[in-house]
Design an enzyme around this catalytic site. Structure first.
Site, PDB file in Angstrom:
ATOM      1  N   CYS A 249       0.798  -1.239   0.000  1.00  0.00           N
ATOM      2  CA  CYS A 249       0.000   0.000   0.000  1.00  0.00           C
ATOM      3  C   CYS A 249       0.827   1.283   0.000  1.00  0.00           C
ATOM      4  O   CYS A 249       0.760   2.063  -0.939  1.00  0.00           O
ATOM      5  CB  CYS A 249      -0.914   0.009   1.217  1.00  0.00           C
ATOM      6  SG  CYS A 249      -2.152  -1.276   1.140  1.00  0.00           S
TER       7      CYS A 249
HETATM    8  N1  LIG Z   1      -2.565  -6.300   1.622  1.00  0.00           N
HETATM    9  C1  LIG Z   1      -2.931  -5.239   2.289  1.00  0.00           C
HETATM   10  O1  LIG Z   1      -2.482  -5.028   3.419  1.00  0.00           O
HETATM   11  C2  LIG Z   1      -3.901  -4.228   1.724  1.00  0.00           C
HETATM   12  C3  LIG Z   1      -4.444  -3.271   2.588  1.00  0.00           C
HETATM   13  C4  LIG Z   1      -5.353  -2.356   2.105  1.00  0.00           C
HETATM   14  C5  LIG Z   1      -5.688  -2.395   0.752  1.00  0.00           C
HETATM   15  N2  LIG Z   1      -5.141  -3.321  -0.086  1.00  0.00           N
HETATM   16  C6  LIG Z   1      -5.548  -3.297  -1.480  1.00  0.00           C
HETATM   17  O2  LIG Z   1      -6.401  -4.401  -1.728  1.00  0.00           O
HETATM   18  C7  LIG Z   1      -6.201  -4.899  -3.049  1.00  0.00           C
HETATM   19  C8  LIG Z   1      -5.869  -6.371  -2.998  1.00  0.00           C
HETATM   20  O3  LIG Z   1      -4.645  -6.517  -2.301  1.00  0.00           O
HETATM   21  P1  LIG Z   1      -4.171  -7.899  -1.715  1.00  0.00           P
HETATM   22  O4  LIG Z   1      -3.060  -7.568  -0.783  1.00  0.00           O
HETATM   23  O5  LIG Z   1      -5.321  -8.694  -1.208  1.00  0.00           O
HETATM   24  O6  LIG Z   1      -3.591  -8.588  -3.050  1.00  0.00           O
HETATM   25  P2  LIG Z   1      -3.193 -10.121  -3.237  1.00  0.00           P
HETATM   26  O7  LIG Z   1      -2.223 -10.161  -4.353  1.00  0.00           O
HETATM   27  O8  LIG Z   1      -2.846 -10.731  -1.918  1.00  0.00           O
HETATM   28  O9  LIG Z   1      -4.543 -10.823  -3.710  1.00  0.00           O
HETATM   29  C9  LIG Z   1      -5.206 -10.540  -4.883  1.00  0.00           C
HETATM   30  C10 LIG Z   1      -5.821 -11.805  -5.405  1.00  0.00           C
HETATM   31  O10 LIG Z   1      -6.552 -11.480  -6.596  1.00  0.00           O
HETATM   32  C11 LIG Z   1      -6.419 -12.562  -7.493  1.00  0.00           C
HETATM   33  N3  LIG Z   1      -6.783 -12.118  -8.835  1.00  0.00           N
HETATM   34  C12 LIG Z   1      -5.988 -11.600  -9.797  1.00  0.00           C
HETATM   35  N4  LIG Z   1      -6.725 -11.330 -10.894  1.00  0.00           N
HETATM   36  C13 LIG Z   1      -8.004 -11.671 -10.609  1.00  0.00           C
HETATM   37  C14 LIG Z   1      -9.211 -11.626 -11.321  1.00  0.00           C
HETATM   38  N5  LIG Z   1      -9.273 -11.150 -12.555  1.00  0.00           N
HETATM   39  N6  LIG Z   1     -10.331 -12.080 -10.724  1.00  0.00           N
HETATM   40  C15 LIG Z   1     -10.289 -12.566  -9.469  1.00  0.00           C
HETATM   41  N7  LIG Z   1      -9.176 -12.627  -8.735  1.00  0.00           N
HETATM   42  C16 LIG Z   1      -8.038 -12.178  -9.290  1.00  0.00           C
HETATM   43  C17 LIG Z   1      -4.986 -13.001  -7.327  1.00  0.00           C
HETATM   44  O11 LIG Z   1      -4.802 -14.319  -7.802  1.00  0.00           O
HETATM   45  C18 LIG Z   1      -4.805 -12.866  -5.819  1.00  0.00           C
HETATM   46  O12 LIG Z   1      -5.119 -14.074  -5.154  1.00  0.00           O
HETATM   47  C19 LIG Z   1      -5.106  -4.036  -3.649  1.00  0.00           C
HETATM   48  O13 LIG Z   1      -5.696  -2.997  -4.398  1.00  0.00           O
HETATM   49  C20 LIG Z   1      -4.406  -3.455  -2.443  1.00  0.00           C
HETATM   50  O14 LIG Z   1      -3.817  -2.218  -2.724  1.00  0.00           O
HETATM   51  C21 LIG Z   1      -4.256  -4.250   0.384  1.00  0.00           C
END
Ligand SMILES: NC(=O)c1ccc[n+]([C@@H]2O[C@H](COP(=O)([O-])OP(=O)(O)OC[C@H]3O[C@@H](n4cnc5c(N)ncnc54)[C@H](O)[C@@H]3O)[C@@H](O)[C@H]2O)c1
Length: 442
Positions: A279
């Protein structure tokens, strides 16, 4: 008008009586905890992810996210409350869909919306009247309205706020944190229309402890960027303080502790080896990219980003100076990096400054090894490194130990006894060791 009210009311009723079927697109750090929270609240939840390994792990009743216990996944899967699939066609039967896909940066530093685009395209195929869709992925203001809305309306001639409901709700999960979780961290929600906000709010209120409705998707998108930009800039400021204190020969940690005794108007941030995680280093750049297109330079963001990305080089400079004091060049010296996860007590390596520190040390010819209880292997750039098996033995055999991530399970007293020299980028050894000649602090 009658159709609008009916669709909204019918959906709200389904959400309130939990008969609404919930889908989570993307089962990562954000999506799996959210799926679990909805399943615990009594919804039947389907996680959809193209990553077969994640899907199979959930179906086996196991967890790959540190904050989610395997037993909880097992219980929910056995009870039929949680399932997972790689097939998007199940969206046809879903009433409520949350999109939690990655939003990284391209190599050029521009936003990479490809995951949002592909998830939205898949969802668009199966859109039907009476659905509520919430985007959770962090992105620039305008994404929900400019990118998702036309795609979701177009295919089946639907209209947001009339026969389906679209909103943005930023995820605020802080991996590894126990006190504030997906369940109890207040959740901001802004819809395309008032009815969109209402429906999405009702949905999330069924499972989360506090929901904060706002007037538009743009406000919700921007609120997330304000939160992360606030952190990034304050970290940039305190990192620059560390660089300035270094030049002045003043202990920045003592300065911060002294300033933090002020009971108002000051918030404590600490310097470190650089920004990490999905982030803070990335999200503000989504905002500055968007503003560039509007002929505006987000100066605070650019400056903080420059200072923060320069920190690994500053750390390497400190290591070089410390070795120099011992009469050793960096080239050929054995350097052990402690902690490579981007923050303490988690197994997330994304954007970790440890990767830059190790890369720079390798470039300078150091013999680098690392230890991290959460990250047994490091394949970044084909390094093929493995966490040293015997920490104290490795500490004894090294020229310099660099504490990059201050995991709480480290026994710092033992480390200090065994190490010939420690560069401590996190003040892990504390102020009691301020005058210890073996220790160089940031
Ligand atoms: N990790 C954190 O601490 C955090 C905190 C706040 C916000 N976010 C935001 O949340 C969002 C997700 O982050 P994350 O950390 O969970 O990412 P991540 O990479 O852990 O998980 C994302 C998942 O989405 C899947 N994916 C990819 N393409 C896809 C599709 N077309 N359809 C369905 N699934 C699909 C991937 O295989 C993966 O499992 C990002 O925008 C991030 O900035 C993350």
């Amino acid at each position: 008008m009658i159709e609008q009210n009916n669709t909204k009311e019918i959906l709200i009723e389904k959400l309130q009586n939990r008969s609404a079927r919930v889908a989570i697109l993307g089962l990562g750090y954000v999506g799996l905890p959210l799926a679990v929270v909805f399943a615990e609240a009594g919804f039947k939840v389907t996680g959809i992810d193209p990553d077969r390994r994640k899907v199979d792990t959930v179906l086996r009743g196991e967890s790959y996210i540190q904050d989610i216990p395997g037993e909880q996944v097992k219980r929910l899967v056995s009870a039929g409350s949680l399932t997972a699939t790689t097939s998007f066609s199940v969206l046809e039967e879903m009433d409520a869909v949350s999109i939690c896909v990655p939003t990284p940066l391209r190599k050029t530093g521009d936003p990479d919306l490809s995951y949002i685009l592909s998830a939205t395209d898949e969802l668009a195929k199966f859109m039907h009247s009476g659905m509520v869709v919430v985007l959770e992925s962090t992105t620039y203001p305008g994404t929900t309205r400019e990118i998702l809305l036309p795609k979701l309306e177009e295919k089946h001639n639907l209209q947001a706020g009339k026969n389906f409901f679209l909103a943005f709700s930023p995820e605020r999960v802080d991996p590894g944190r126990q006190d504030w979780t997906t369940l109890n961290t207040p959740k901001v929600i802004g819809g395309i229309t008032r009815d969109c906000t209402d429906v999405a709010t009702v949905w999330y209120q069924q499972a989360l402890q506090a929901v904060v409705p706002v007037s538009s998707t743009e406000v919700a998108e921007m609120a997330k960027l304000l939160e992360n930009t606030f952190r990034m800039i304050n970290i940039g400021l305190v990192n620059e303080m560390a660089i300035m204190c270094d030049r002045l020969g003043v202990d920045v940690w003592e300065v911060i502790d002294a300033a933090a005794t002020k009971p108002f108007g000051f918030m404590k941030f600490t310097p470190g080896p650089g920004l990490g995680g999905h982030c803070i280093p990335i999200d503000p750049l989504y905002l500055s990219w968007k503003l560039r297109a509007l002929n505006y330079t987000a100066r605070f963001i650019e400056l903080a980003s420059e200072i923060n990305t320069g920190m690994p080089r500053h750390v390497v400079g400190k290591i070089q100076d410390a070795l120099n004091e011992d009469g050793k060049p960096i080239k050929g010296s054995r350097i052990l990096v402690l902690g490579v996860a981007y923050k303490p007590d988690i197994d997330d390596l994304r954007e970790s400054p440890a990767l830059d520190v190790i890369g720079l040390l390798k470039q300078k010819g150091a013999i680098v090894s690392y230890h991290d209880p959460f990250i047994p292997r490091l394949n970044h750039e084909d390094w093929g490194m493995e966490s040293v098996p015997d920490l104290i033995d490795a500490v004894r055999q090294t020229d310099c130990v660099v504490i990059v991530t201050n995991h709480s399970q480290y026994d710092y007293t033992r480390l200090l006894e065994a190490a010939p020299l420690i560069v401590d980028t996190r003040n892990a050894l504390g102020k009691a060791q301020r005058d210890n000649p073996k220790i160089v602090r940031l």
